[in-house]
Scaffold this active site. Structure first.
Site, PDB file in Angstrom:
ATOM      1  N   ASP A  51       0.842  -1.193   0.000  1.00 48.13           N
ATOM      2  CA  ASP A  51       0.000   0.000   0.000  1.00 48.13           C
ATOM      3  C   ASP A  51       0.877   1.243   0.000  1.00 48.13           C
ATOM      4  O   ASP A  51       1.815   1.349   0.788  1.00 48.13           O
ATOM      5  CB  ASP A  51      -0.893   0.009   1.241  1.00 48.13           C
ATOM      6  CG  ASP A  51      -1.780   1.247   1.308  1.00 48.13           C
ATOM      7  OD1 ASP A  51      -2.926   1.171   0.832  1.00 48.13           O
ATOM      8  OD2 ASP A  51      -1.325   2.281   1.838  1.00 48.13           O
ATOM      9  N   TYR A  56       3.036  10.107  -0.819  1.00 53.64           N
ATOM     10  CA  TYR A  56       4.191   9.643  -0.052  1.00 53.64           C
ATOM     11  C   TYR A  56       5.504   9.831  -0.802  1.00 53.64           C
ATOM     12  O   TYR A  56       6.570   9.846  -0.189  1.00 53.64           O
ATOM     13  CB  TYR A  56       4.041   8.161   0.309  1.00 53.64           C
ATOM     14  CG  TYR A  56       2.787   7.798   1.057  1.00 53.64           C
ATOM     15  CD1 TYR A  56       2.057   8.748   1.761  1.00 53.64           C
ATOM     16  CD2 TYR A  56       2.318   6.485   1.060  1.00 53.64           C
ATOM     17  CE1 TYR A  56       0.895   8.410   2.444  1.00 53.64           C
ATOM     18  CE2 TYR A  56       1.161   6.133   1.743  1.00 53.64           C
ATOM     19  CZ  TYR A  56       0.453   7.102   2.432  1.00 53.64           C
ATOM     20  OH  TYR A  56      -0.689   6.755   3.093  1.00 53.64           O
ATOM     21  N   LYS A  81      -2.980   5.922  -4.075  1.00 46.57           N
ATOM     22  CA  LYS A  81      -4.084   6.835  -3.775  1.00 46.57           C
ATOM     23  C   LYS A  81      -3.950   8.154  -4.525  1.00 46.57           C
ATOM     24  O   LYS A  81      -2.839   8.599  -4.830  1.00 46.57           O
ATOM     25  CB  LYS A  81      -4.140   7.123  -2.269  1.00 46.57           C
ATOM     26  CG  LYS A  81      -4.124   5.870  -1.399  1.00 46.57           C
ATOM     27  CD  LYS A  81      -4.073   6.222   0.076  1.00 46.57           C
ATOM     28  CE  LYS A  81      -3.767   4.994   0.918  1.00 46.57           C
ATOM     29  NZ  LYS A  81      -2.344   4.611   0.876  1.00 46.57           N
ATOM     30  N   HIS A 114      -7.827   9.607  -1.549  1.00 48.48           N
ATOM     31  CA  HIS A 114      -7.053   9.627  -0.309  1.00 48.48           C
ATOM     32  C   HIS A 114      -7.832  10.206   0.870  1.00 48.48           C
ATOM     33  O   HIS A 114      -7.714   9.732   2.005  1.00 48.48           O
ATOM     34  CB  HIS A 114      -5.761  10.422  -0.525  1.00 48.48           C
ATOM     35  CG  HIS A 114      -4.647  10.023   0.369  1.00 48.48           C
ATOM     36  ND1 HIS A 114      -3.323  10.072  -0.012  1.00 48.48           N
ATOM     37  CD2 HIS A 114      -4.622   9.574   1.646  1.00 48.48           C
ATOM     38  CE1 HIS A 114      -2.544   9.662   0.978  1.00 48.48           C
ATOM     39  NE2 HIS A 114      -3.324   9.362   2.006  1.00 48.48           N
TER      40      HIS A 114
END
Length: 306
Positions: A51, A56, A81, A114
């Site tokens: 994931d 990120y 996401k 998200h």
């Protein structure tokens, strides 16, 4: 085919019949990213579910880690996401294509919105969410993605989607541990065949010293982390613990050789103390603040490409 896809205990089946490994490896830009740990998880511990998120900033590193592990990317269930600043018909598709490119794949297994929040300058929040969801439905119809869902959505947010959608979200990913156990939301999702997925299963380590958790761990000769992950799995909640340490990654995967008793589950299911690791009230500022993706990424042992 990997054991996670053939053993019923190790996967859930989404409402469109896609098999999703019930245990995955979480990643983020907060707390670091370890290339070695991801390779180790895939190569030595049997993980087949990773994931991540565009936000990120580590999608391209995950692609490198999958390649280095020798595991076929087709066997790895990949989730990423869409950040709210990318919501919208065209921008969502561009964000999706960018994630695929960085992850080194042509299709994704799961693509999530998200957050239910949007940039504060947007006049019609619900309209933007619906336009974005329709784009995900189109990507699903085009077979660019195998399943679609949301993250951090509560009942009112889900209602916005459900009132207009052609495809009910396959997954809702939220914070989940004994001190943050949204029973009403989980029941709501179950009634609508939305698979519940939990992040922060160890409460960022804040709940590992809880006496009742340690007592259960001692009884089963397991670590508190293993008890918490096993609790997730027996609740049939998809669980994505994260770690940058090999021994923790291995420990977190060794949860299929024991079973919590009814009294253990009752204890963990009925904790009265409340802890929320992710504060939703901070998200709007993060959406409106033009910081780059991966702005907190701590690069740990990432190889330099030639």
């Amino acid at each position: 085919m990997a054991d996670v896809y053939t053993n019923p205990e190790k996967h859930v089946i989404l409402h469109n019949n896609v098999k999703m490994p019930i245990l995955g490896l979480g990643t983020s830009h907060d707390g670091g990213y370890s290339h070695e740990a991801v390779v180790y998880a895939l190569k030595n511990c049997g993980y087949r579910h990773i994931d991540t998120a565009k936000r990120y900033g580590c999608e391209k590193y995950i692609a490198q880690a999958i390649k280095a592990s020798g595991v076929s990317s087709e066997d790895v269930f990949l989730t990423t996401k869409c950040w709210p600043t990318d919501y919208g018909t065209n921008t969502t598709r561009e964000a999706f294509n960018g994630s695929c490119q960085r992850l080194g794949v042509n299709t994704l297994d799961l693509y999530l919105l998200h957050w239910p929040d949007v940039p504060s300058g947007v006049r019609d929040k619900n309209s933007l969410l619906l336009d974005t969801w329709r784009t995900l439905e189109l990507l699903l119809d085009e077979e660019r993605v195998r399943s679609i869902g949301v993250s951090n959505f509560l009942e009112p947010h889900l209602e916005v989607i459900l009132n207009e959608c052609s495809v009910v979200p396959h997954v809702n990913q939220c914070e989940f541990h004994p001190y943050n156990n949204p029973k009403k939301l989980r029941s709501y999702c179950k009634e609508r065949n939305i698979q519940f997925e939990g992040y922060c299963p160890l409460g960022n380590g804040q709940i590992l010293t809880e006496p009742s958790i340690q007592d259960i761990a001692q009884k089963h000769s397991k670590s508190p982390a293993q008890i918490l992950i096993r609790w997730n799995l027996q609740n049939r909640v998809v669980c994505i613990p994260k770690s940058t340490k090999n021994h923790r990654v291995k420990e977190n995967s060794e949860v299929f050789d024991f079973e919590l008793r009814t009294e253990d589950m009752d204890t963990l299911n009925n904790m009265t103390r409340e802890i929320q690791i992710m504060d939703p009230s901070t998200i709007q500022a993060k959406i409106d603040n033009p910081l780059p993706d991966g702005y907190k990424l701590k690069l740990v042992q990432i190889p330099v490409e030639p």
